[in-house]
Design a protein around this motif. Structure first.
Motif, short mmCIF file in Angstrom:
data_model
loop_
_atom_site.label_atom_id
_atom_site.label_comp_id
_atom_site.label_asym_id
_atom_site.label_seq_id
_atom_site.Cartn_x
_atom_site.Cartn_y
_atom_site.Cartn_z
N LEU A 246 0.60 8.31 -3.14
CA LEU A 246 1.18 9.05 -4.25
C LEU A 246 1.09 10.53 -3.94
O LEU A 246 -0.01 11.08 -3.81
CB LEU A 246 0.45 8.73 -5.55
CG LEU A 246 0.60 7.30 -6.10
CD1 LEU A 246 -0.11 7.19 -7.45
CD2 LEU A 246 2.05 6.91 -6.24
N GLN B 182 -0.88 16.07 -10.44
CA GLN B 182 -1.80 15.60 -11.47
C GLN B 182 -1.39 16.20 -12.81
O GLN B 182 -0.76 17.27 -12.84
CB GLN B 182 -3.24 15.99 -11.12
CG GLN B 182 -3.78 15.31 -9.88
CD GLN B 182 -4.14 13.85 -10.13
OE1 GLN B 182 -3.79 13.26 -11.17
NE2 GLN B 182 -4.82 13.24 -9.16
N GLY C 230 4.67 2.51 -14.26
CA GLY C 230 4.22 1.83 -13.06
C GLY C 230 5.03 0.61 -12.72
O GLY C 230 5.32 0.35 -11.55
N SER D 66 0.85 -1.18 0.00
CA SER D 66 0.00 0.00 0.00
C SER D 66 0.88 1.23 0.00
O SER D 66 1.81 1.34 0.80
CB SER D 66 -0.91 -0.01 1.23
OG SER D 66 -1.72 1.15 1.26
N ILE E 102 -4.05 9.76 -3.02
CA ILE E 102 -3.32 10.67 -3.90
C ILE E 102 -3.43 12.04 -3.28
O ILE E 102 -4.52 12.58 -3.10
CB ILE E 102 -3.90 10.67 -5.33
CG1 ILE E 102 -3.79 9.27 -5.96
CG2 ILE E 102 -3.18 11.70 -6.19
CD1 ILE E 102 -4.41 9.18 -7.34
N ALA F 263 -1.30 5.85 -10.71
CA ALA F 263 -2.13 5.03 -9.83
C ALA F 263 -2.73 3.86 -10.59
O ALA F 263 -2.78 2.73 -10.08
CB ALA F 263 -3.22 5.89 -9.20
N ASP G 92 -1.94 -0.09 -9.89
CA ASP G 92 -3.02 -1.03 -9.61
C ASP G 92 -2.90 -2.27 -10.48
O ASP G 92 -3.16 -3.40 -10.02
CB ASP G 92 -4.37 -0.34 -9.82
CG ASP G 92 -5.53 -1.24 -9.45
OD1 ASP G 92 -5.69 -1.54 -8.24
OD2 ASP G 92 -6.28 -1.65 -10.36
N ALA H 261 -0.30 11.71 -11.42
CA ALA H 261 -0.66 10.85 -10.30
C ALA H 261 -1.75 9.87 -10.68
O ALA H 261 -1.69 8.67 -10.33
CB ALA H 261 -1.11 11.72 -9.13
N ARG I 292 -1.58 -1.34 -4.17
CA ARG I 292 -2.75 -0.54 -3.80
C ARG I 292 -2.33 0.90 -3.52
O ARG I 292 -1.42 1.15 -2.72
CB ARG I 292 -3.41 -1.14 -2.56
CG ARG I 292 -4.53 -0.29 -1.97
CD ARG I 292 -5.17 -0.99 -0.79
NE ARG I 292 -6.07 -0.10 -0.07
CZ ARG I 292 -5.72 0.66 0.95
NH1 ARG I 292 -4.47 0.64 1.39
NH2 ARG I 292 -6.61 1.45 1.54
N VAL I 293 -2.99 1.85 -4.14
CA VAL I 293 -2.75 3.26 -3.90
C VAL I 293 -3.75 3.71 -2.84
O VAL I 293 -4.95 3.82 -3.11
CB VAL I 293 -2.89 4.08 -5.18
CG1 VAL I 293 -2.70 5.57 -4.88
CG2 VAL I 293 -1.86 3.63 -6.22
#
Length: 413
Positions: free
Chosen positions: A6, A10, A96, A3, A30, A17, A21, A13, A26-27
């Motif tokens: 972030l 934007q 990611g 977990s 944000i 995310a 995922d 982000a 898991r995010v």
């Protein structure tokens, strides 16, 4: 499942995310990249830009306390990351899968309840020649108390006790001798130690003091069995017990024909053997360094494997020339293999003021360079500083990173 939080701008982000995922990460949240980021329970890592405005001392300290690792994005602040003990930053547009690989590179520490900082006995020793053992012991106790820990001073110097004189206390108080007698009878506990001690009010709070013998001829009262039991009781009394001891060891009494009798310097050897940490003080002059080197090997033999912090006191250019610190450092490394040395500057004005008022230096000369140096020493001795730091890596708990965090925190205050 890992977990993370972030803390990147934007729209990067949102895209990151979604990619994380897909990688099974898991995010949890944000948030905007600021210095005041709330760490949610159960979060194992935080992804932030590699910027000075974000990587502040307060954020890093909060992550250290919560066991949250820091992963930086962007490669413009590589020197800052190195000083903070953080891993190298990923590219700002890292995918990611790259972030997931970096998070998996170092497994997080197992989740466990926060441990209680240990209670310790810290011995302050130094060779013959008045290197400043008592002065360092007093100021060290004050600065440890300033960190929030309870501290007490014990004068176990059986040759020339001086804590009572330096603090303006009566030398007729029961002190350590009475504590040793009670310990021998099995009646020494925290409440009894508080009753026997004298409380001294300082700028960092109250410190309990067990004064030493008022006559050196009473040295048999500080026998090995008695003093050892008293020091063990001190661990249930306060967080840090600072013990000022004499210069001489007990080794010279080993040749005595009466091995069952009391030994003249048993108080020093017993304290060094019982201590959880030792601060070894040397005077920054040719005679003081020579005496320290002669006794250091015996100190290590007697107290191993207890960690020893070497402190060189009264540093000034007079006896050693311009590069006094460099000469001392090279000498200790060459003849004793000592590479980690703390230096305390010579401040005669602060020492005279402390003697005149019978108070700790921090109370009468708070801006003294010597007070600041002892404060740094106390910070390095604080038990929480030895815990694993950010990201669970060895780099995160490096001495350089810890010193930088302390400096950044002081600059923000």
């Amino acid at each position: 499942m890992t977990s993370v939080i972030l803390a990147v701008p934007q729209p990067r982000a949102a895209g990151l995310a979604a990619e994380l995922d897909a990688e099974g990460i898991r995010v949890a949240a944000i948030v905007p990249p600021t210095a005041s980021i709330d760490l949610l329970p159960g979060v194992e890592a935080i992804v932030v830009p590699a910027a000075r405005t974000v990587l502040t001392a307060s954020l890093i300290a909060a992550c250290d306390r919560a066991g949250v690792r820091i992963l930086a994005l962007g490669g413009t602040e590589t020197r800052l990351l190195g000083r903070l003990g953080l891993a190298a930053a990923l590219p700002a547009e890292a995918a990611g899968w790259e972030v997931a690989a970096a998070l998996a590179a170092e497994s997080p520490l197992p989740v466990r309840a926060p441990s209680v900082a240990p209670r310790r006995v810290i011995a302050v020793w130094g060779p013959q020649g008045a290197p400043g053992r008592s002065t360092v012991a007093i100021q060290l106790a004050v600065e440890l108390a300033r960190t929030g820990r309870t501290a007490a001073l014990v004068d176990a110097d059986s040759t020339a006790p001086s804590l009572a004189l330096l603090l303006g206390l009566s030398d007729d108080s029961p002190g350590i001798a009475a504590a040793c007698r009670r310990a021998e009878l099995g009646g020494l506990d925290a409440a009894e130690l508080t009753r026997l001690a004298t409380t001294v009010s300082t700028s960092a709070g109250d410190i309990d003091v067990l004064p030493g013998l008022n006559r050196p001829s009473r040295w048999p009262e500080l026998s090995s069995v008695r003093l050892g039991a008293a020091l063990r009781a001190c661990r249930d009394w306060v967080d840090d017990t600072i013990v000022d001891v004499a210069a001489s060891f007990d080794a010279d009494d080993e040749v005595s024909s009466d091995l069952a009798g009391p030994r003249r310097h048993a108080a020093t050897s017993t304290t060094l053997q019982e201590a959880d940490a030792i601060v070894a003080v040397a005077s920054a002059d040719p005679v003081g360094i020579s005496r320290f080197l002669r006794d250091h090997a015996e100190l290590r033999r007697l107290a191993a494997p207890t960690p020893v912090t070497v402190v060189v006191n009264q540093v000034r250019p007079g006896p050693l020339g311009i590069d006094a610190r460099g000469q001392v450092r090279r000498t200790l490394e060459r003849f004793a293999g000592i590479t980690d040395v703390a230096f305390l500057p010579f401040d005669q004005r602060a020492a005279d003021a402390a003697l005149l008022h019978a108070r700790p230096m921090s109370d009468v000369t708070p801006r003294s360079s010597l007070v600041a140096a002892v404060r740094r020493l106390a910070t390095s001795l604080a038990p929480e500083r030895s815990a694993a730091a950010t990201a669970g890596s060895s780099r995160g708990s490096s001495p350089v990173a810890r010193r930088l965090r302390s400096a950044l925190a002081a600059r923000e205050e």
